[in-house]
Design a protein around this motif. Sequence first.
Motif, PDB file in Angstrom:
ATOM      1  N   LEU A 157      -2.846   8.566   0.108  1.00 26.78           N
ATOM      2  CA  LEU A 157      -2.754   7.726   1.302  1.00 26.78           C
ATOM      3  C   LEU A 157      -1.609   8.159   2.205  1.00 26.78           C
ATOM      4  CD1 LEU A 157      -3.885   5.179   2.719  1.00 26.78           C
ATOM      5  CD2 LEU A 157      -2.162   3.863   1.479  1.00 26.78           C
ATOM      6  N   ASP A 158      -0.439   8.407   1.598  1.00 28.12           N
ATOM      7  CA  ASP A 158       0.755   8.763   2.373  1.00 28.12           C
ATOM      8  C   ASP A 158       1.494   9.890   1.650  1.00 28.12           C
ATOM      9  OD1 ASP A 158       3.005   8.966   3.900  1.00 28.12           O
ATOM     10  OD2 ASP A 158       3.652   6.890   3.665  1.00 28.12           O
ATOM     11  N   PRO A 159       1.197  11.157   1.972  1.00 28.06           N
ATOM     12  CA  PRO A 159       1.772  12.301   1.244  1.00 28.06           C
ATOM     13  C   PRO A 159       3.296  12.359   1.297  1.00 28.06           C
ATOM     14  CG  PRO A 159      -0.063  12.994   2.635  1.00 28.06           C
ATOM     15  CD  PRO A 159       0.251  11.582   3.014  1.00 28.06           C
ATOM     16  N   ASP A 160       3.910  11.783   2.326  1.00 25.55           N
ATOM     17  CA  ASP A 160       5.366  11.878   2.471  1.00 25.55           C
ATOM     18  C   ASP A 160       6.122  10.756   1.753  1.00 25.55           C
ATOM     19  OD1 ASP A 160       5.148  14.139   4.099  1.00 25.55           O
ATOM     20  OD2 ASP A 160       4.777  12.896   5.873  1.00 25.55           O
ATOM     21  N   GLU A 161       5.378   9.813   1.187  1.00 28.18           N
ATOM     22  CA  GLU A 161       6.012   8.703   0.478  1.00 28.18           C
ATOM     23  C   GLU A 161       6.442   9.161  -0.923  1.00 28.18           C
ATOM     24  OE1 GLU A 161       7.703   5.729  -0.939  1.00 28.18           O
ATOM     25  OE2 GLU A 161       6.866   5.344   1.069  1.00 28.18           O
ATOM     26  N   PRO A 162       7.735   9.059  -1.280  1.00 24.36           N
ATOM     27  CA  PRO A 162       8.196   9.539  -2.593  1.00 24.36           C
ATOM     28  C   PRO A 162       7.772   8.658  -3.762  1.00 24.36           C
ATOM     29  CG  PRO A 162      10.010   8.535  -1.385  1.00 24.36           C
ATOM     30  CD  PRO A 162       8.852   8.601  -0.436  1.00 24.36           C
ATOM     31  N   ASP A 163       7.575   7.385  -3.532  1.00 27.99           N
ATOM     32  CA  ASP A 163       7.180   6.479  -4.608  1.00 27.99           C
ATOM     33  C   ASP A 163       5.679   6.612  -4.850  1.00 27.99           C
ATOM     34  OD1 ASP A 163       6.023   3.703  -5.490  1.00 27.99           O
ATOM     35  OD2 ASP A 163       8.125   3.708  -6.116  1.00 27.99           O
ATOM     36  N   ASP A 164       5.297   6.970  -6.088  1.00 32.36           N
ATOM     37  CA  ASP A 164       3.896   7.244  -6.382  1.00 32.36           C
ATOM     38  C   ASP A 164       2.988   6.039  -6.129  1.00 32.36           C
ATOM     39  OD1 ASP A 164       4.446   9.849  -7.104  1.00 32.36           O
ATOM     40  OD2 ASP A 164       4.791   9.337  -9.202  1.00 32.36           O
ATOM     41  N   LEU A 165       3.473   4.859  -6.456  1.00 31.97           N
ATOM     42  CA  LEU A 165       2.677   3.643  -6.270  1.00 31.97           C
ATOM     43  C   LEU A 165       2.352   3.445  -4.792  1.00 31.97           C
ATOM     44  CD1 LEU A 165       1.674   1.452  -8.320  1.00 31.97           C
ATOM     45  CD2 LEU A 165       3.514   0.006  -7.456  1.00 31.97           C
ATOM     46  N   LEU A 166       3.347   3.654  -3.946  1.00 33.89           N
ATOM     47  CA  LEU A 166       3.154   3.494  -2.511  1.00 33.89           C
ATOM     48  C   LEU A 166       2.382   4.675  -1.928  1.00 33.89           C
ATOM     49  CD1 LEU A 166       6.726   2.228  -1.506  1.00 33.89           C
ATOM     50  CD2 LEU A 166       4.671   0.867  -1.932  1.00 33.89           C
ATOM     51  N   ARG A 167       2.633   5.854  -2.477  1.00 32.62           N
ATOM     52  CA  ARG A 167       1.986   7.069  -1.974  1.00 32.62           C
ATOM     53  C   ARG A 167       0.467   6.965  -2.073  1.00 32.62           C
ATOM     54  NH1 ARG A 167       2.188  12.939  -4.826  1.00 32.62           N
ATOM     55  NH2 ARG A 167       1.552  14.218  -3.045  1.00 32.62           N
ATOM     56  N   LEU A 168      -0.018   6.384  -3.153  1.00 33.36           N
ATOM     57  CA  LEU A 168      -1.446   6.259  -3.377  1.00 33.36           C
ATOM     58  C   LEU A 168      -2.020   4.941  -2.858  1.00 33.36           C
ATOM     59  CD1 LEU A 168      -1.582   7.629  -7.029  1.00 33.36           C
ATOM     60  CD2 LEU A 168      -2.280   8.826  -4.961  1.00 33.36           C
TER      61      LEU A 168
END
Length: 221
Positions: A157-168
């Motif tokens: 969902l968000d490739p630049d987000e470092p937190d995996d939970l938020l990234r996906l």
Amino acid sequence: MLTRRTVLDTALRLIDAEGVEALSMRRMGKALGCDPMRLYRVAAGKDDLLDGVVELVLSELRVPAPVDHDWEGVLRRTAHSFRTIALAHPGIVPLLVTRPLATPLAMRPLGTLRPLEALLELLVGVGFDERGALHAYRLYIGFLHGHVLNELQERVLDPDEPDDLLRLGLHRLPVKEFPRLRALATELASYDGRRELEEGLDVILAGLRRQLDRTSPGEGL
């Protein structure tokens, strides 16, 4: 000159860029700079175009000849070739999986049957009986179809987000209803399609090897 190959190449480019839904005789005519009615001289309609595009893409798939009866190596190389083709043409993958099901086997474009013929020849050549070879092919190709469909669904969902939970985007799932999915965030975020393919092939080929050993004991294949 308007040829079938030119039309199919254009259809493939259109699908690659905008998806299968964008394909129509009107859009094709615009892309080729001609009256859409002219297309019917080389393609009977949209269904014929879809079949032709599947045949065109599968023509890129080569089943190499085995060296020293290394049929497992051939299946591995073919699997990786199939994955490469699928990732190059993601819009075609649903057609590769479902389009053949819409047509009886003997009525499918010949190009779509050549990988089947080559793989059956490989399997029979190393000792599978004909029924066993067909079963092995179905198991193998079913796994490949499932793998590429699954890999294409592994979207971030968000490739630049470092937190995996938020990234996906898994943080949006209710905690009490999806605890397992949320707990797998790191594993899901580090998905490696090539590695997953190899691990799946290990399982598939181990099973086929056992089956072959049972049907042709003592031959050392």
